[in-house]
Design a protein around this motif. Sequence first.
Motif, PDB file in Angstrom:
ATOM      1  N   ALA A  26       5.965  39.608 -29.772  1.00  0.00           N
ATOM      2  CA  ALA A  26       6.955  38.646 -29.292  1.00  0.00           C
ATOM      3  C   ALA A  26       7.666  39.162 -28.041  1.00  0.00           C
ATOM      4  O   ALA A  26       7.889  40.360 -27.876  1.00  0.00           O
ATOM      5  CB  ALA A  26       7.979  38.352 -30.377  1.00  0.00           C
ATOM      6  N   ALA A  27       8.020  38.228 -27.184  1.00  0.00           N
ATOM      7  CA  ALA A  27       8.839  38.540 -26.012  1.00  0.00           C
ATOM      8  C   ALA A  27       9.859  37.432 -25.840  1.00  0.00           C
ATOM      9  O   ALA A  27       9.561  36.251 -26.041  1.00  0.00           O
ATOM     10  CB  ALA A  27       7.984  38.662 -24.753  1.00  0.00           C
ATOM     11  N   GLY A  28      11.068  37.831 -25.478  1.00  0.00           N
ATOM     12  CA  GLY A  28      12.100  36.814 -25.330  1.00  0.00           C
ATOM     13  C   GLY A  28      13.373  37.372 -24.733  1.00  0.00           C
ATOM     14  O   GLY A  28      13.474  38.541 -24.354  1.00  0.00           O
ATOM     15  N   GLU A  29      14.355  36.500 -24.689  1.00  0.00           N
ATOM     16  CA  GLU A  29      15.641  36.781 -24.047  1.00  0.00           C
ATOM     17  C   GLU A  29      16.709  37.007 -25.106  1.00  0.00           C
ATOM     18  O   GLU A  29      16.785  36.261 -26.094  1.00  0.00           O
ATOM     19  CB  GLU A  29      16.005  35.590 -23.165  1.00  0.00           C
ATOM     20  CG  GLU A  29      17.345  35.650 -22.498  1.00  0.00           C
ATOM     21  CD  GLU A  29      17.664  34.352 -21.787  1.00  0.00           C
ATOM     22  OE1 GLU A  29      18.801  34.218 -21.305  1.00  0.00           O
ATOM     23  OE2 GLU A  29      16.782  33.467 -21.730  1.00  0.00           O
ATOM     24  N   VAL A  30      17.513  38.042 -24.923  1.00  0.00           N
ATOM     25  CA  VAL A  30      18.618  38.309 -25.835  1.00  0.00           C
ATOM     26  C   VAL A  30      19.678  37.216 -25.669  1.00  0.00           C
ATOM     27  O   VAL A  30      20.189  36.995 -24.566  1.00  0.00           O
ATOM     28  CB  VAL A  30      19.239  39.698 -25.568  1.00  0.00           C
ATOM     29  CG1 VAL A  30      20.475  39.910 -26.443  1.00  0.00           C
ATOM     30  CG2 VAL A  30      18.212  40.793 -25.812  1.00  0.00           C
TER      31      VAL A  30
ATOM     32  N   LEU B 208      16.822  37.283 -30.448  1.00  0.00           N
ATOM     33  CA  LEU B 208      15.976  36.920 -29.314  1.00  0.00           C
ATOM     34  C   LEU B 208      15.641  35.434 -29.361  1.00  0.00           C
ATOM     35  O   LEU B 208      15.288  34.902 -30.423  1.00  0.00           O
ATOM     36  CB  LEU B 208      14.662  37.695 -29.343  1.00  0.00           C
ATOM     37  CG  LEU B 208      14.675  39.198 -29.080  1.00  0.00           C
ATOM     38  CD1 LEU B 208      13.246  39.721 -29.111  1.00  0.00           C
ATOM     39  CD2 LEU B 208      15.339  39.522 -27.761  1.00  0.00           C
ATOM     40  N   LYS B 209      15.754  34.783 -28.220  1.00  0.00           N
ATOM     41  CA  LYS B 209      15.141  33.479 -28.035  1.00  0.00           C
ATOM     42  C   LYS B 209      13.703  33.742 -27.634  1.00  0.00           C
ATOM     43  O   LYS B 209      13.429  34.280 -26.568  1.00  0.00           O
ATOM     44  CB  LYS B 209      15.869  32.692 -26.947  1.00  0.00           C
ATOM     45  CG  LYS B 209      15.277  31.317 -26.672  1.00  0.00           C
ATOM     46  CD  LYS B 209      16.033  30.619 -25.560  1.00  0.00           C
ATOM     47  CE  LYS B 209      15.426  29.260 -25.253  1.00  0.00           C
ATOM     48  NZ  LYS B 209      16.150  28.580 -24.147  1.00  0.00           N
ATOM     49  N   VAL B 210      12.770  33.420 -28.520  1.00  0.00           N
ATOM     50  CA  VAL B 210      11.368  33.770 -28.303  1.00  0.00           C
ATOM     51  C   VAL B 210      10.763  32.834 -27.259  1.00  0.00           C
ATOM     52  O   VAL B 210      10.809  31.611 -27.411  1.00  0.00           O
ATOM     53  CB  VAL B 210      10.573  33.683 -29.627  1.00  0.00           C
ATOM     54  CG1 VAL B 210       9.099  34.017 -29.384  1.00  0.00           C
ATOM     55  CG2 VAL B 210      11.166  34.624 -30.669  1.00  0.00           C
ATOM     56  N   HIS B 211      10.198  33.412 -26.222  1.00  0.00           N
ATOM     57  CA  HIS B 211       9.520  32.627 -25.191  1.00  0.00           C
ATOM     58  C   HIS B 211       8.002  32.643 -25.369  1.00  0.00           C
ATOM     59  O   HIS B 211       7.317  31.747 -24.878  1.00  0.00           O
ATOM     60  CB  HIS B 211       9.880  33.151 -23.807  1.00  0.00           C
ATOM     61  CG  HIS B 211      11.272  32.808 -23.375  1.00  0.00           C
ATOM     62  ND1 HIS B 211      11.621  31.595 -22.844  1.00  0.00           N
ATOM     63  CD2 HIS B 211      12.418  33.533 -23.426  1.00  0.00           C
ATOM     64  CE1 HIS B 211      12.907  31.579 -22.561  1.00  0.00           C
ATOM     65  NE2 HIS B 211      13.424  32.749 -22.910  1.00  0.00           N
TER      66      HIS B 211
END
Length: 345
Positions: free
Chosen positions: A64-68, A32-35
């Motif tokens: 955490a939340a992010g983009e794969v 994950l790219k953590v946002h």
Amino acid sequence: MEAVVLRQFGSAENLRLETVPIPRPGKGEVLLKVHACGVCYHDVINRRGNLPRTHVPAILGHEAAGEVVEVGPDTVGWKVGDRAATLQRMSCGECALCLSGRNSLCKTDNRFFGEELQGGYAQFMVAPVRGLGRVPSDLPWAVAATVCCTLGTAVHTLRTRAKVKAGETVLITGASGGVGLAAVQLAKVDGARVIAITSGEAKVAALKEAGADEVIVSRGLDFGAEARKRTQGQGVDVAVEIVGSATFDQTLKAMAPGGRVVVVGNLESGVVNLNPGLVIVKELEILGAYATTREELDESLRLTAKGLIRPFVSEEVALAEAGRAHFRLENREVAGRLVLVPPAA
């Protein structure tokens, strides 16, 4: 990548920004790219060294939340670009407890993000897909990061464990934090009357805004008698015990006969003295509540996306300010949730 690394348990000053290698996902994992990553009081307890499964050096953060951005081998159902948020902890999905719907009690795989698993105080993190939920496209990252541990915990506590019914009175200790504000709102959505407990006058407005019917400001945490007074001597039907050992005895004194106390937090990691006679003569139920299932996370994301629950992200701060965020949280300067935002990678 940049990450906040804890190399020694202790004060908030031990959280320091470093440059470390980007991890690689393995089987059943994604990168994950953590946002965004929320700062929870659990992180404070972890940083102090009070959670035995954490070993330094560690990267904390379970919100955490992010983009794969990369999918590991033999990882089904996820692709680059998917939006994800972490559950607090893992579960195997196959043992008797998981199959009965009690995933939070799984012992086969009970790893916790920020403890055995690298957390979200970083630009990138590896996450097993069993520990992820899918984030709707219209939810801001900071909100998505905090939903699981705040509203997800409230759903697990109020609906799954306490089974709150319309018309009941619910008391919530530590009500001005992220879990507390979510619990206040959810109890109101479910038709309950809410009495919120807080230690500071400055937090009353946020609690009223969240829907609390009564707010008791109790710096000395001696609110039991006042709670009974505000229920005409009857006591409360349900208590959500977020503070834990510091308020537990007063919470018991506030209970109505047949009341349910759900213990979901223990901020000082302390013990309590329990008078069995009080539990006996009132036929009290004392329940534990731990973590969130994927189904509860999905419900929490739905409630938030529909606008039924308003998220309380009080401030977004730079990842490098993690130590300062911990200091503010420890000193009760925060109503709602602080969210760390990593620099663009």
